[in-house]
Write an enzyme that holds these catalytic residues in place. Structure first.
Site: not given
Ligand code: NAD
Length: 257
Positions: A139, A152
């Site tokens: 990401s 995350y």
């Protein structure tokens, strides 16, 4: 380019980016195994639809990426794994002091540890076959941070680290490992964040999309699952043979800021 004769396993692919990557790899000729933790008729129909649309063999194999034994069983059940795409992921948004321990553990297990287990299980087969591609869906949050996404961001930075180690350990072999780092892609995972963000900032949907989500994406547009699939196909091509241990951002300029 043709990936005919190759088999790709894509974790977390009954939805969103994983499904998009599976479709593009299938269009390029690879047989595909799609996966999630559920085992519904709909899951198997998704595989059938890919097979019908592209002519490749497509299977659905249920395996829970929060469980190390399931991660390894997925690779064993797939039989042959030439292309491994570690994509399964979940999200939870909360300040660190209030971050639920169970959510931290689940995010680390699904978003990071699963990639370790599947890679460990798949590398011997790739070595025996003399070719392999490991593609980790990290990401923009593998390269930079945002508040309220502790687990995350930590997991995705971990995925980038695991990518580099995998690349170094396979560097002299015909195997590559890279991470794709998407910015915002309008998938169910992102849709799910919109209501909370609307409440948190007291904004309507369009304002949240433009001023919060895409605020850091200079292109002001979402990346698409087809574009991410195309990036995965490129990483499997001969042109990408010397590309290993790196990150490819598909983030509309986010990490250029
Ligand atoms: P999504 O929610 O549409 O897809 C997530 C997939 O993971 C689903 O198929 C889900 O079933 C699967 N999954 C969840 N828990 C699982 C488990 N325990 N075992 C097996 N599968 C499981 O979300 P998405 O946006 O397509 O996300 C896919 C990946 O892309 C994730 O790793 C995510 O972090 C990453 N990503 C997404 C964006 C974005 O903007 N959408 C941006 C950057 C990175």
């Amino acid at each position: 380019m043709s990936l005919e004769g190759k088999t790709a396993v894509i974790t977390g692919s009954n939805s969103g980016i994983g499904h998009g990557i599976a479709v593009e790899l299938a269009k390029a000729g690879a047989d595909v195994v799609i996966n999630s933790f559920t085992d519904s008729e709909q899951d198997h129909l998704l595989a059938r639809a890919i097979a019908d649309a592209t002519g490749v063999t497509a299977r659905y194999i249920a395996a829970d990426m929060s469980k190390p034994e399931d991660c390894r069983a997925l690779i064993a059940k797939a039989g042959r794994v030439d292309i491994l795409v570690n994509n399964a992921g979940i999200q939870h948004v909360a300040p660190i002091a209030e971050f639920p321990t169970a959510k931290w553990d689940a995010i680390l297990a699904i978003n990071l540890s699963s990639a370790f287990h599947t890679t460990a299980a798949a590398l011997p087969g790739m070595r025996a076959a003399g070719w392999g591609r490991v593609i980790n869906v990290a990401s923009a949050h593998g390269l930079t941070a945002s508040p309220f996404k502790a687990a995350y961001v930590a997991a995705k930075h971990g995925v980038v680290g695991l990518t580099r180690v995998t690349a170094l350990e396979t560097a002299e072999e015909p195997i590559t490992c890279n991470a794709i780092c998407p910015g915002y892609v309008l998938t169910p995972m992102v849709e799910a964040q919109i209501p909370d963000t609307m409440a948190e900032y007291d904004m309507d949907r369009e304002t949240v999309i433009r001023q919060v989500m895409l605020a850091r994406q200079p292109s002001k547009g979402f990346a698409t699952v087809e574009q991410l699939g195309g990036t995965a196909v490129f990483l499997c091509s001969d042109a990408a043979e010397q590309i290993t241990g790196t990150t490819i951002s598909v983030d509309g300029g986010w990490t250029a800021l």
